[in-house]
Design a protein around this motif. Structure first.
Motif, PDB file in Angstrom:
ATOM      1  N   PHE A  31       0.833  -1.199   0.000  1.00  0.00           N
ATOM      2  CA  PHE A  31       0.000   0.000   0.000  1.00  0.00           C
ATOM      3  C   PHE A  31       0.873   1.257   0.000  1.00  0.00           C
ATOM      4  CE2 PHE A  31      -2.187   3.370   2.367  1.00  0.00           C
ATOM      5  CZ  PHE A  31      -3.247   3.595   1.493  1.00  0.00           C
ATOM      6  N   PHE A  32       1.932   1.265   0.791  1.00  0.00           N
ATOM      7  CA  PHE A  32       2.847   2.407   0.803  1.00  0.00           C
ATOM      8  C   PHE A  32       3.411   2.658  -0.595  1.00  0.00           C
ATOM      9  CE2 PHE A  32       4.299   1.955   5.551  1.00  0.00           C
ATOM     10  CZ  PHE A  32       3.035   2.338   5.967  1.00  0.00           C
ATOM     11  N   LEU A  33       3.818   1.594  -1.270  1.00  0.00           N
ATOM     12  CA  LEU A  33       4.370   1.740  -2.622  1.00  0.00           C
ATOM     13  C   LEU A  33       3.319   2.256  -3.595  1.00  0.00           C
ATOM     14  CD1 LEU A  33       6.600  -1.447  -2.769  1.00  0.00           C
ATOM     15  CD2 LEU A  33       7.391   0.944  -2.696  1.00  0.00           C
ATOM     16  N   TYR A  34       2.088   1.798  -3.422  1.00  0.00           N
ATOM     17  CA  TYR A  34       0.995   2.307  -4.255  1.00  0.00           C
ATOM     18  C   TYR A  34       0.813   3.806  -4.032  1.00  0.00           C
ATOM     19  CZ  TYR A  34      -3.773   3.305  -5.718  1.00  0.00           C
ATOM     20  OH  TYR A  34      -4.886   3.887  -6.297  1.00  0.00           O
ATOM     21  N   GLU A  35       0.829   4.216  -2.772  1.00  0.00           N
ATOM     22  CA  GLU A  35       0.673   5.637  -2.447  1.00  0.00           C
ATOM     23  C   GLU A  35       1.826   6.462  -3.019  1.00  0.00           C
ATOM     24  OE1 GLU A  35      -2.111   7.256  -0.468  1.00  0.00           O
ATOM     25  OE2 GLU A  35      -2.693   5.521  -1.642  1.00  0.00           O
ATOM     26  N   ILE A  36       3.017   5.911  -2.980  1.00  0.00           N
ATOM     27  CA  ILE A  36       4.157   6.628  -3.556  1.00  0.00           C
ATOM     28  C   ILE A  36       3.991   6.773  -5.058  1.00  0.00           C
ATOM     29  CG2 ILE A  36       6.632   6.438  -4.050  1.00  0.00           C
ATOM     30  CD1 ILE A  36       6.995   5.562  -1.145  1.00  0.00           C
ATOM     31  N   SER A  37       3.439   5.763  -5.700  1.00  0.00           N
ATOM     32  CA  SER A  37       3.154   5.869  -7.142  1.00  0.00           C
ATOM     33  C   SER A  37       2.141   6.985  -7.398  1.00  0.00           C
ATOM     34  CB  SER A  37       2.608   4.552  -7.681  1.00  0.00           C
ATOM     35  OG  SER A  37       3.580   3.553  -7.597  1.00  0.00           O
ATOM     36  N   ARG A  38       1.139   7.085  -6.530  1.00  0.00           N
ATOM     37  CA  ARG A  38       0.164   8.180  -6.646  1.00  0.00           C
ATOM     38  C   ARG A  38       0.840   9.536  -6.467  1.00  0.00           C
ATOM     39  NH1 ARG A  38      -4.203   7.963  -2.520  1.00  0.00           N
ATOM     40  NH2 ARG A  38      -4.826   9.870  -3.570  1.00  0.00           N
ATOM     41  N   ILE A  39       1.767   9.603  -5.522  1.00  0.00           N
ATOM     42  CA  ILE A  39       2.491  10.849  -5.279  1.00  0.00           C
ATOM     43  C   ILE A  39       3.308  11.234  -6.512  1.00  0.00           C
ATOM     44  CG2 ILE A  39       4.371  11.887  -3.932  1.00  0.00           C
ATOM     45  CD1 ILE A  39       3.318  10.080  -1.554  1.00  0.00           C
ATOM     46  N   GLN A  40       3.990  10.256  -7.089  1.00  0.00           N
ATOM     47  CA  GLN A  40       4.794  10.535  -8.280  1.00  0.00           C
ATOM     48  C   GLN A  40       3.926  11.011  -9.440  1.00  0.00           C
ATOM     49  OE1 GLN A  40       7.081   6.743  -8.418  1.00  0.00           O
ATOM     50  NE2 GLN A  40       8.764   8.110  -8.967  1.00  0.00           N
ATOM     51  N   ALA A  41       2.802  10.374  -9.616  1.00  0.00           N
ATOM     52  CA  ALA A  41       1.933  10.710 -10.745  1.00  0.00           C
ATOM     53  C   ALA A  41       1.208  12.036 -10.543  1.00  0.00           C
ATOM     54  CB  ALA A  41       0.924   9.590 -10.988  1.00  0.00           C
ATOM     55  N   GLY A  42       0.711  12.263  -9.339  1.00  0.00           N
ATOM     56  CA  GLY A  42      -0.141  13.426  -9.114  1.00  0.00           C
ATOM     57  C   GLY A  42       0.540  14.623  -8.488  1.00  0.00           C
ATOM     58  N   ARG A  43       1.739  14.407  -7.947  1.00  0.00           N
ATOM     59  CA  ARG A  43       2.475  15.500  -7.299  1.00  0.00           C
ATOM     60  C   ARG A  43       1.619  16.214  -6.250  1.00  0.00           C
ATOM     61  NH1 ARG A  43       6.201  13.263 -10.007  1.00  0.00           N
ATOM     62  NH2 ARG A  43       7.787  14.428 -11.148  1.00  0.00           N
ATOM     63  N   ASN A  44       0.915  15.401  -5.448  1.00  0.00           N
ATOM     64  CA  ASN A  44      -0.019  15.941  -4.471  1.00  0.00           C
ATOM     65  C   ASN A  44       0.582  15.854  -3.063  1.00  0.00           C
ATOM     66  OD1 ASN A  44      -2.141  16.573  -2.799  1.00  0.00           O
ATOM     67  ND2 ASN A  44      -3.633  15.324  -3.893  1.00  0.00           N
ATOM     68  N   PRO A  45       0.936  16.997  -2.463  1.00  0.00           N
ATOM     69  CA  PRO A  45       1.525  16.967  -1.124  1.00  0.00           C
ATOM     70  C   PRO A  45       0.572  16.429  -0.051  1.00  0.00           C
ATOM     71  CG  PRO A  45       1.375  19.235  -1.941  1.00  0.00           C
ATOM     72  CD  PRO A  45       0.867  18.334  -3.013  1.00  0.00           C
ATOM     73  N   ALA A  46      -0.727  16.502  -0.294  1.00  0.00           N
ATOM     74  CA  ALA A  46      -1.689  15.975   0.681  1.00  0.00           C
ATOM     75  C   ALA A  46      -1.543  14.466   0.822  1.00  0.00           C
ATOM     76  CB  ALA A  46      -3.113  16.339   0.268  1.00  0.00           C
ATOM     77  N   VAL A  47      -1.223  13.790  -0.264  1.00  0.00           N
ATOM     78  CA  VAL A  47      -1.030  12.331  -0.215  1.00  0.00           C
ATOM     79  C   VAL A  47       0.239  12.009   0.586  1.00  0.00           C
ATOM     80  CG1 VAL A  47      -0.740  10.221  -1.579  1.00  0.00           C
ATOM     81  CG2 VAL A  47      -2.264  12.023  -2.387  1.00  0.00           C
ATOM     82  N   ILE A  48       1.264  12.841   0.434  1.00  0.00           N
ATOM     83  CA  ILE A  48       2.486  12.636   1.225  1.00  0.00           C
ATOM     84  C   ILE A  48       2.164  12.776   2.707  1.00  0.00           C
ATOM     85  CG2 ILE A  48       4.805  13.484   1.741  1.00  0.00           C
ATOM     86  CD1 ILE A  48       5.017  14.429  -1.147  1.00  0.00           C
ATOM     87  N   LYS A  49       1.391  13.770   3.049  1.00  0.00           N
ATOM     88  CA  LYS A  49       1.015  14.005   4.447  1.00  0.00           C
ATOM     89  C   LYS A  49       0.263  12.795   5.014  1.00  0.00           C
ATOM     90  CE  LYS A  49      -1.356  17.337   7.367  1.00  0.00           C
ATOM     91  NZ  LYS A  49      -2.159  18.544   7.423  1.00  0.00           N
ATOM     92  N   GLU A  50      -0.657  12.239   4.243  1.00  0.00           N
ATOM     93  CA  GLU A  50      -1.412  11.065   4.676  1.00  0.00           C
ATOM     94  C   GLU A  50      -0.490   9.862   4.853  1.00  0.00           C
ATOM     95  OE1 GLU A  50      -4.398  10.481   1.675  1.00  0.00           O
ATOM     96  OE2 GLU A  50      -5.352  12.410   2.093  1.00  0.00           O
ATOM     97  N   LEU A  51       0.427   9.681   3.911  1.00  0.00           N
ATOM     98  CA  LEU A  51       1.345   8.545   3.985  1.00  0.00           C
ATOM     99  C   LEU A  51       2.282   8.695   5.184  1.00  0.00           C
ATOM    100  CD1 LEU A  51       2.450   5.925   2.843  1.00  0.00           C
ATOM    101  CD2 LEU A  51       3.860   7.278   1.268  1.00  0.00           C
ATOM    102  N   LYS A  52       2.774   9.892   5.411  1.00  0.00           N
ATOM    103  CA  LYS A  52       3.640  10.122   6.568  1.00  0.00           C
ATOM    104  C   LYS A  52       2.931   9.768   7.867  1.00  0.00           C
ATOM    105  CE  LYS A  52       5.843  13.993   6.888  1.00  0.00           C
ATOM    106  NZ  LYS A  52       6.203  15.424   6.774  1.00  0.00           N
ATOM    107  N   ALA A  53       1.662  10.094   7.969  1.00  0.00           N
ATOM    108  CA  ALA A  53       0.899   9.771   9.183  1.00  0.00           C
ATOM    109  C   ALA A  53       0.834   8.260   9.399  1.00  0.00           C
ATOM    110  CB  ALA A  53      -0.497  10.374   9.104  1.00  0.00           C
ATOM    111  N   LEU A  54       0.627   7.512   8.330  1.00  0.00           N
ATOM    112  CA  LEU A  54       0.580   6.044   8.433  1.00  0.00           C
ATOM    113  C   LEU A  54       1.936   5.469   8.831  1.00  0.00           C
ATOM    114  CD1 LEU A  54      -1.573   5.219   5.280  1.00  0.00           C
ATOM    115  CD2 LEU A  54      -2.283   5.088   7.677  1.00  0.00           C
ATOM    116  N   VAL A  55       2.994   5.995   8.226  1.00  0.00           N
ATOM    117  CA  VAL A  55       4.341   5.523   8.549  1.00  0.00           C
ATOM    118  C   VAL A  55       4.674   5.839  10.003  1.00  0.00           C
ATOM    119  CG1 VAL A  55       6.807   5.797   8.031  1.00  0.00           C
ATOM    120  CG2 VAL A  55       5.149   5.651   6.148  1.00  0.00           C
TER     121      VAL A  55
END
Length: 123
Positions: free
Chosen positions: A83-107
């Motif tokens: 799931f983390f890798l999937y989210e990182i793929s979303r981050i790469q594709a969409g360049r959305n800092p909100a997704v990074i923030k969500e992923l950081k919270a999970l990590v």
């Protein structure tokens, strides 16, 4: 001369760490890289963003590769890492800092769980 002493200190520090400490260090590094990627996005630094995202992926792949699949928890962690890798793929594709923030919270949540487990196993 000082540089050589520092390198020896770093090497000694790593070789004397427990597995739990090493795991926490990896999670801390992952959080640092995600934070760096988030900042790079805001400052439009593509090279820093790409390097930070790649390093984040490398850490997650390493964490996944070191799992002992004899345990049920490892299967759960593998799904989490996927799931983390999937989210990182979303981050790469969409360049959305909100997704990074969500992923950081999970990590952070997972890191904190390992920190607590490490405390209880050391005692």
């Amino acid at each position: 001369m000082y540089q050589n002493g520092y390198e020896q200190y770093k090497t000694q520090s790593v070789t004397t760490m427990t597995r739990g400490e090493m795991l926490l260090l990896l999670y801390d590094e992952l959080l640092k890289r995600l934070g760096r990627a988030q900042l790079a996005l805001e400052e439009k630094q593509e090279d820093v963003f790409n390097a930070s995202i790649q390093r984040s992926k490398d850490i997650i792949h390493y964490l996944d590769k070191t799992l002992n699949m004899d345990y049920q928890i490892s299967r759960e962690l593998r799904r989490m890492y996927e799931f983390f890798l999937y989210e990182i793929s979303r981050i790469q594709a969409g360049r959305n800092p909100a997704v990074i923030k969500e992923l950081k919270a999970l990590v952070m949540e997972l890191r904190d769980a390992f920190r607590e487990a490490n405390k209880t196993s050391v005692v």
